[in-house]
Design a protein around this motif. Structure first.
Motif, short mmCIF file in Angstrom:
data_model
loop_
_atom_site.label_atom_id
_atom_site.label_comp_id
_atom_site.label_asym_id
_atom_site.label_seq_id
_atom_site.Cartn_x
_atom_site.Cartn_y
_atom_site.Cartn_z
N THR A 169 0.83 -1.20 0.00
CA THR A 169 0.00 0.00 0.00
C THR A 169 0.87 1.25 0.00
OG1 THR A 169 -1.72 -1.22 1.20
CG2 THR A 169 -1.87 1.18 1.19
N GLU A 173 0.88 4.09 -2.82
CA GLU A 173 0.62 5.48 -2.46
C GLU A 173 1.73 6.39 -2.99
OE1 GLU A 173 -1.03 8.94 -0.56
OE2 GLU A 173 -1.88 7.02 -1.18
N ARG A 217 -4.43 7.28 2.60
CA ARG A 217 -4.37 8.06 1.37
C ARG A 217 -4.30 9.55 1.68
NH1 ARG A 217 -6.19 6.96 -3.88
NH2 ARG A 217 -7.57 5.27 -3.23
N LEU A 277 -8.24 0.67 2.63
CA LEU A 277 -6.92 0.98 2.06
C LEU A 277 -6.97 0.51 0.61
CD1 LEU A 277 -4.47 -0.11 4.93
CD2 LEU A 277 -5.33 2.19 4.40
N HIS A 278 -7.22 1.46 -0.29
CA HIS A 278 -7.54 1.10 -1.68
C HIS A 278 -6.36 1.24 -2.63
CE1 HIS A 278 -9.96 1.31 -5.49
NE2 HIS A 278 -10.70 0.46 -4.82
N GLN A 279 -5.27 1.88 -2.17
CA GLN A 279 -4.22 2.26 -3.11
C GLN A 279 -3.63 1.07 -3.86
OE1 GLN A 279 -4.54 3.11 0.17
NE2 GLN A 279 -3.22 4.86 0.68
N ALA A 280 -3.35 -0.03 -3.15
CA ALA A 280 -2.64 -1.15 -3.78
C ALA A 280 -3.47 -1.86 -4.83
CB ALA A 280 -2.16 -2.14 -2.72
N ARG A 287 -1.64 -4.93 -6.98
CA ARG A 287 -2.86 -5.69 -6.71
C ARG A 287 -2.59 -7.19 -6.81
NH1 ARG A 287 -8.19 -6.59 -10.36
NH2 ARG A 287 -9.42 -7.66 -8.76
#
Length: 337
Positions: A169, A173, A217, A277-280, A287
């Motif tokens: 992550t 970021e 983020r 936590l969406h960044q990865a 991903r």
């Protein structure tokens, strides 16, 4: 016995519940439309509210719409109706994400176990630090079961997995911070103080981790384009969980959205807070590396941070008249208790 046609008030209540779902940058990319006989509801994707640079495949968009679908299922039970859902019912119309048949009366007004309807109004992203208090195994097991009931795998990570996901992550970021187009897109969803119906006002952004262990983020950019929130010390080792599916198609994304919201509402009932936590998952390589290799082929759709702490600040919501095609003057209010 067939239920009566949906009234204007019932349609408004359903739309208000669906519109309370979480979405990337609080974009709220959905529209609701009653079926011709008013015994059901269509859920349509509003592509004009997509986030195309960050989410080029529309995966996060479908997750958001899936979360709205689950809220509609919960609200339908509140109205004493059973929701029979068809995902992507018309191949010629990919914007039609789901159709809910609400013609049958509900045999059980709590089909998901606890009463989740009040939690729709109380569920917020909590981007503040959590305490070091462990979530009981029983609650974690209930969350795993809730996701499984929607056909999605929820994996609660051990220490090694948490540290690996935090590293990925952080990498994502930093990569996003160097991408001027993505930064501009994110900033376009920031909203100033004052009344707003979507996007991210300052009150919901949350602080950065003073010790840079939890890669929250940064919505204000690197360096920030406006005053950044003050830093705070986050929990040393956050409790993370991943939501994953065996295949990776729009129907899987919609199912994941339903699983995410079911887990999140159940967590809210138990007093557990959550944020994403969406960044990865926004970069194909990070991903892919989120998955546990020993689990075989799986596609991680989302990373949840769970814990005990502040409930989070409510995000603004579009009025029902903007998201329900069958509009009426009355504006319903979700329960507050």
């Amino acid at each position: 016995m067939t239920a009566l046609a949906l009234t204007d008030t019932q349609l408004d209540l359903l739309a208000a519940a669906g519109g309370a779902a979480p979405s990337l940058h609080n974009s709220q990319p959905w529209r609701f439309c009653p079926t011709a006989d008013r015994h059901g509801l269509q859920v349509r994707i509003d592509s004009s509210r997509a986030v195309p640079i960050t989410d080029p495949d529309g995966r996060a968009l479908h997750l958001s719409v899936g979360a709205a679908v689950f809220n509609l299922r919960v609200a339908a039970a509140q109205l004493g109706r059973t929701a029979t859902v068809r995902l992507l019912p018309d191949p010629a119309d990919p914007q039609l994400a789901a159709e809910l048949d609400l013609s049958a009366p509900a045999e059980d007004r709590r089909p998901f176990g606890p009463d989740l309807y009040p939690a729709i109004a109380h569920r917020h992203s909590s981007r503040r630090p959590f305490s070091n208090r462990d979530i009981p195994e029983q609650i974690l097991g209930d969350l795993v079961d809730a996701a499984r009931a929607e056909g999605v795998d929820l994996a609660v990570l051990e220490e090694y997995g948490v540290r690996r996901v935090l590293e990925l992550t952080t990498e994502a970021e930093l990569r996003t911070a160097a991408d001027l187009a993505r930064q501009a897109e994110t900033r376009s969803w920031l909203r100033p103080e004052g009344p707003t119906a979507d996007g991210m006002p300052p009150a919901v952004l949350g602080p950065q981790d003073h010790d840079a262990r939890v890669p929250v983020r940064s919505f204000t950019g690197h360096p920030p384009t406006r005053p950044a929130p003050p830093t705070e010390r986050f929990e040393p080792l956050p409790q993370l969980a991943t939501l994953a599916t065996r295949t990776d198609h729009p129907a899987d994304w919609l199912r994941t959205g339903q699983a995410m919201e079911r887990v999140w509402l159940l967590a809210t009932v138990h007093g557990v807070r959550a944020s994403v936590l969406h960044q990865a998952v926004e970069w194909p390589d990070t991903r892919w590396r989120l998955r546990e290799p020993e689990d075989g082929p799986a596609h991680v759709q989302l990373v949840l941070r769970l814990g005990y702490g502040p409930p989070g600040t409510p995000s603004p919501r579009r009025p029902v008249g903007e998201i329900l095609d069958d509009t009426h003057p009355a504006e319903p209010h979700l329960p507050t208790g």
